[in-house]
Each structure stands twice: as C-alpha cells, then as structure tokens.
Design an enzyme around this catalytic site. Structure first.
Site, PDB file in Angstrom:
ATOM      1  N   LYS A  13       0.832  -1.274   0.243  1.00 41.59           N
ATOM      2  CA  LYS A  13      -0.157   0.087  -0.186  1.00 41.59           C
ATOM      3  C   LYS A  13       0.291   1.659  -0.168  1.00 41.59           C
ATOM      4  O   LYS A  13       0.766   2.574  -0.814  1.00 41.59           O
ATOM      5  CB  LYS A  13      -0.597   0.331   1.075  1.00 41.59           C
ATOM      6  N   ARG A  88     -10.293   0.343   8.238  1.00 42.60           N
ATOM      7  CA  ARG A  88     -10.028  -1.030   8.328  1.00 42.60           C
ATOM      8  C   ARG A  88     -10.475  -1.901   9.769  1.00 42.60           C
ATOM      9  O   ARG A  88     -10.626  -2.587   9.654  1.00 42.60           O
ATOM     10  CB  ARG A  88      -8.747  -0.445   9.317  1.00 42.60           C
ATOM     11  N   ARG A 127      11.533  -5.429   5.137  1.00 37.75           N
ATOM     12  CA  ARG A 127      11.598  -4.171   4.220  1.00 37.75           C
ATOM     13  C   ARG A 127      12.295  -3.219   6.411  1.00 37.75           C
ATOM     14  O   ARG A 127      12.314  -3.664   6.925  1.00 37.75           O
ATOM     15  CB  ARG A 127      10.193  -3.688   4.944  1.00 37.75           C
ATOM     16  N   ARG A 157      10.678  -1.425  11.324  1.00 36.54           N
ATOM     17  CA  ARG A 157       9.544  -0.718  12.402  1.00 36.54           C
ATOM     18  C   ARG A 157      10.013  -1.785  13.285  1.00 36.54           C
ATOM     19  O   ARG A 157       9.278  -2.872  13.465  1.00 36.54           O
ATOM     20  CB  ARG A 157       8.289  -1.119  11.197  1.00 36.54           C
ATOM     21  N   ARG A 168      -0.980  -9.206  13.672  1.00 34.03           N
ATOM     22  CA  ARG A 168      -1.717  -8.253  12.528  1.00 34.03           C
ATOM     23  C   ARG A 168      -2.224  -8.710  10.756  1.00 34.03           C
ATOM     24  O   ARG A 168      -2.599  -8.295  10.385  1.00 34.03           O
ATOM     25  CB  ARG A 168      -0.159  -7.684  11.561  1.00 34.03           C
TER      26      ARG A 168
HETATM   27  P1  AP5 Z   1       4.729  -1.469   1.744  1.00 33.07           P
HETATM   28  O1  AP5 Z   1       4.499  -0.317   0.805  1.00 33.07           O
HETATM   29  O2  AP5 Z   1       5.400  -1.060   3.181  1.00 33.07           O
HETATM   30  O3  AP5 Z   1       2.757  -2.313   2.237  1.00 33.07           O
HETATM   31  P2  AP5 Z   1       2.093  -1.897   3.640  1.00 33.07           P
HETATM   32  O4  AP5 Z   1       0.837  -2.747   2.614  1.00 33.07           O
HETATM   33  O5  AP5 Z   1       2.039  -0.797   2.943  1.00 33.07           O
HETATM   34  O6  AP5 Z   1       2.610  -2.704   4.378  1.00 33.07           O
HETATM   35  P3  AP5 Z   1       2.113  -1.753   6.178  1.00 33.07           P
HETATM   36  O7  AP5 Z   1       3.659  -3.280   7.017  1.00 33.07           O
HETATM   37  O8  AP5 Z   1       2.891  -0.260   5.969  1.00 33.07           O
HETATM   38  O9  AP5 Z   1       0.894  -2.419   6.055  1.00 33.07           O
HETATM   39  P4  AP5 Z   1       0.302  -1.653   7.505  1.00 33.07           P
HETATM   40  O10 AP5 Z   1      -1.622  -1.919   7.609  1.00 33.07           O
HETATM   41  O11 AP5 Z   1      -0.317  -2.999   8.172  1.00 33.07           O
HETATM   42  O12 AP5 Z   1       0.548  -0.630   8.305  1.00 33.07           O
HETATM   43  P5  AP5 Z   1       0.209   0.722   8.776  1.00 33.07           P
HETATM   44  O13 AP5 Z   1       1.293   1.249   8.603  1.00 33.07           O
HETATM   45  O14 AP5 Z   1      -0.689   0.892   8.217  1.00 33.07           O
HETATM   46  O15 AP5 Z   1       5.292  -2.923   1.713  1.00 33.07           O
HETATM   47  C1  AP5 Z   1       6.350  -4.067   2.508  1.00 33.07           C
HETATM   48  C2  AP5 Z   1       7.169  -4.308   1.331  1.00 33.07           C
HETATM   49  O16 AP5 Z   1       6.828  -5.060   0.228  1.00 33.07           O
HETATM   50  C3  AP5 Z   1       8.741  -3.303   1.253  1.00 33.07           C
HETATM   51  O17 AP5 Z   1       9.671  -3.780   1.768  1.00 33.07           O
HETATM   52  C4  AP5 Z   1       8.478  -3.026   0.031  1.00 33.07           C
HETATM   53  O18 AP5 Z   1       9.667  -2.306  -0.825  1.00 33.07           O
HETATM   54  C5  AP5 Z   1       8.071  -4.713  -0.883  1.00 33.07           C
HETATM   55  N1  AP5 Z   1       7.216  -4.368  -2.222  1.00 33.07           N
HETATM   56  C6  AP5 Z   1       6.282  -3.882  -2.094  1.00 33.07           C
HETATM   57  N2  AP5 Z   1       5.901  -4.544  -3.179  1.00 33.07           N
HETATM   58  C7  AP5 Z   1       6.167  -5.097  -3.424  1.00 33.07           C
HETATM   59  C8  AP5 Z   1       6.453  -5.678  -5.013  1.00 33.07           C
HETATM   60  N3  AP5 Z   1       5.115  -5.868  -5.788  1.00 33.07           N
HETATM   61  N4  AP5 Z   1       7.162  -6.848  -5.472  1.00 33.07           N
HETATM   62  C9  AP5 Z   1       8.400  -7.093  -3.921  1.00 33.07           C
HETATM   63  N5  AP5 Z   1       8.184  -6.739  -2.771  1.00 33.07           N
HETATM   64  C10 AP5 Z   1       7.023  -5.604  -2.557  1.00 33.07           C
HETATM   65  O19 AP5 Z   1      -0.539   0.019  10.025  1.00 33.07           O
HETATM   66  C11 AP5 Z   1       0.504  -0.695  11.236  1.00 33.07           C
HETATM   67  C12 AP5 Z   1       0.218   0.091  12.226  1.00 33.07           C
HETATM   68  O20 AP5 Z   1      -1.146   1.681  12.592  1.00 33.07           O
HETATM   69  C13 AP5 Z   1      -1.214  -1.146  12.394  1.00 33.07           C
HETATM   70  O21 AP5 Z   1      -0.784  -2.336  12.817  1.00 33.07           O
HETATM   71  C14 AP5 Z   1      -2.212   0.005  13.733  1.00 33.07           C
HETATM   72  O22 AP5 Z   1      -1.341  -0.881  14.661  1.00 33.07           O
HETATM   73  C15 AP5 Z   1      -2.218   1.021  13.343  1.00 33.07           C
HETATM   74  N6  AP5 Z   1      -3.369   1.845  12.789  1.00 33.07           N
HETATM   75  C16 AP5 Z   1      -2.821   2.555  11.230  1.00 33.07           C
HETATM   76  N7  AP5 Z   1      -4.087   2.336  10.874  1.00 33.07           N
HETATM   77  C17 AP5 Z   1      -5.519   2.132  11.577  1.00 33.07           C
HETATM   78  C18 AP5 Z   1      -6.751   2.386  11.348  1.00 33.07           C
HETATM   79  N8  AP5 Z   1      -7.293   2.905  10.529  1.00 33.07           N
HETATM   80  N9  AP5 Z   1      -7.373   1.574  12.029  1.00 33.07           N
HETATM   81  C19 AP5 Z   1      -6.560   0.576  14.049  1.00 33.07           C
HETATM   82  N10 AP5 Z   1      -5.025   1.199  13.190  1.00 33.07           N
HETATM   83  C20 AP5 Z   1      -4.456   1.456  12.570  1.00 33.07           C
END
Ligand code: AP5
Length: 211
Positions: A13, A88, A127, A157, A168
C-alpha cells in the site's frame, strides 16, 4: 478522486501510494504514518497508539475516526485524497461514508491489493524504512543501511517482529477483510493482483482505474 487503498500488511500500500497520489494530484493520507509521527514526537496520542501498534493490534476506532475527521478538514483534502490503511474496520468505513455524505460526497474507488500471506511475511521481514524521509526499502543490505533516496538512516518497524506480524495478519482477516464485501456491495471495488514487480502492480492499478 476520493480513493482508498486496501490490503493486508505488506501488500504494498505504502509503496504504490506515491504514484497514485501523484497521478490524481491528491494527498496520500496514511493513518499508520500519522500514528508513527505521533510516536516519534512523543505526544499523548503517540504513547497511547504505541501500546496497540507494537503488538500488531488496531488502535481503537474512535481515536482513528477523530484523526481522520481532523485531517479531512485540511484544505488539500478538499480536492480528494488517497487513504492508505484506513478504513480498517466496518465501523471506520461507515464513519467515512457519513463524513463524506455530509458534504454531498462519496468514495470513487477502493483499490484492493491481493497477495498471498507467505509473500507478505517475506516482504515485512525484510522491509526497512528511512527515519528521515519515510521511503520504503526492500533491500537495504546492499546500500549499507542508508536510504537510497536521501541517505538517511534506515530502521526496522517495531511491528515487524514475527509475533506482531502474525497478530497483524489475524487482525486483518478478522476486522479488515470484511471491507472487501462492504465495498463490493457498493460497486466501487477494484481487485488488483499485487504480486509481480512494483511496476507491474502499478500498471494494473492504472489500467483498472481508467477502465
Ligand atoms: P509496503 O508498501 O510497506 O506495504 P504496506 O501494505 O504499506 O504494509 P504496512 O506494513 O505499512 O501495512 P500495514 O497496513 O500493516 O501498516 P500501517 O502503517 O497502515 O511494502 C512492504 C514491503 O514489501 C516493502 O519492503 C516493499 O519494498 C516491498 N514490496 C512492495 N511491493 C512489492 C512488490 N510488488 N514486490 C516485492 N516487494 C514489494 O499500520 C500500522 C499499524 O498502525 C497497524 O497495525 C495499527 O496498529 C495502526 N493503524 C494504522 N491505521 C489504523 C486504522 N485505520 N485503524 C486502527 N489502527 C490503525
């Protein structure tokens, strides 16, 4: 354009967001980034959120809904937005619909990134993120732990530990996956196969949104 990017942790994402927000000239709003910035600044919100985030659990809905309502009041969001990691839960989705409806608006599209769990575990385990500019890196080993974009220090992270990754993924299946049906019923979902190269996934998103 009013867009949501949906998908499991590690689906890509954050990686895909820069290109999409540039293409549609809308701000990229990541609730995860907002919360991590609050943790970095040591605010009350940050301290509260960290207790959930470090374990891989969701931050409670009322906190997130409040953050998003405030963010949507900023002028740059008037022309549209790309949400990454929000909503979410069904409660968050209903709240977003309500806030948008109050100004006569609605979401245009929800991009749903689809990827196997085995692949996301692999991606999340390797990552690194830049502490200075936030750039996401998949292969830090070859550049001496320095960000390729700005030379800043890369870090892992806190929610990348195996236990937190498992939590997660469970949380995603139980609380976020139901949103696929929610948005399918509204006729605005765009399922995207998110394996393959980053460029291939980006091309699939563009084609789907312009079809
Ligand atoms: P990346 O682009 O970082 O993936 P992502 O989907 O953004 O993963 P996140 O871990 O950021 O998602 P998340 O939803 O758990 O975290 P968030 O910050 O929202 O890619 C991942 C890796 O893969 C990278 O190394 C990249 O280079 C690689 N990659 C990408 N595409 C690729 C491809 N095609 N091929 C190969 N490699 C590839 O949330 C974190 C925490 O915050 C949550 O757990 C929760 O506690 C809290 N939180 C955030 N939002 C909310 C909400 N709305 N409600 C409640 N809690 C929330």
């Amino acid at each position: 354009m009013k867009l949501v990017l949906l998908g499991p942790p590690g689906a890509g994402k954050g990686t895909q967001s820069a290109a999409i927000s540039a293409r549609y000239n809308v701000p990229h709003i990541s609730t995860g980034d907002i919360l991590r910035e609050a943790i970095k600044q040591g605010t009350e919100l940050g301290k509260y959120a960290e207790t959930f985030m470090s374990k891989g659990e969701l931050v409670p809905d009322e906190t997130i809904i409040g953050i998003v309502a405030e963010r949507l009041k900023q002028p740059d969001a008037a022309k549209g937005f790309l949400f990454d990691g929000f909503p979410r839960t069904v409660a968050q989705a209903e709240s977003l619909d309500k806030v948008l409806a109050e100004s006569g608006n609605a979401l245009d599209a929800v991009i749903s990134l689809e990827v196997d769990e085995e692949e996301v575990v692999k991606r999340l385990s390797s990552r690194k993120v830049c502490a200075d500019c936030g750039a996401i890196s998949a292969a830090p080993a070859d550049n001496n732990d320095k960000c390729k974009a700005c030379g800043g220090k890369l870090y892992t992270r806190t929610d990348a530990q195996p236990d937190a990754i498992r939590t997660r993924l469970q949380v995603y299946r139980a609380q976020t996956e139901p949103l696929i049906a929610y948005y399918t019923n509204k006729g605005i979902i765009h399922p995207i196969q998110a394996e393959g190269t980053i460029e291939q996934v980006s091309d699939r998103i563009s084609e789907s949104l312009t079809a």
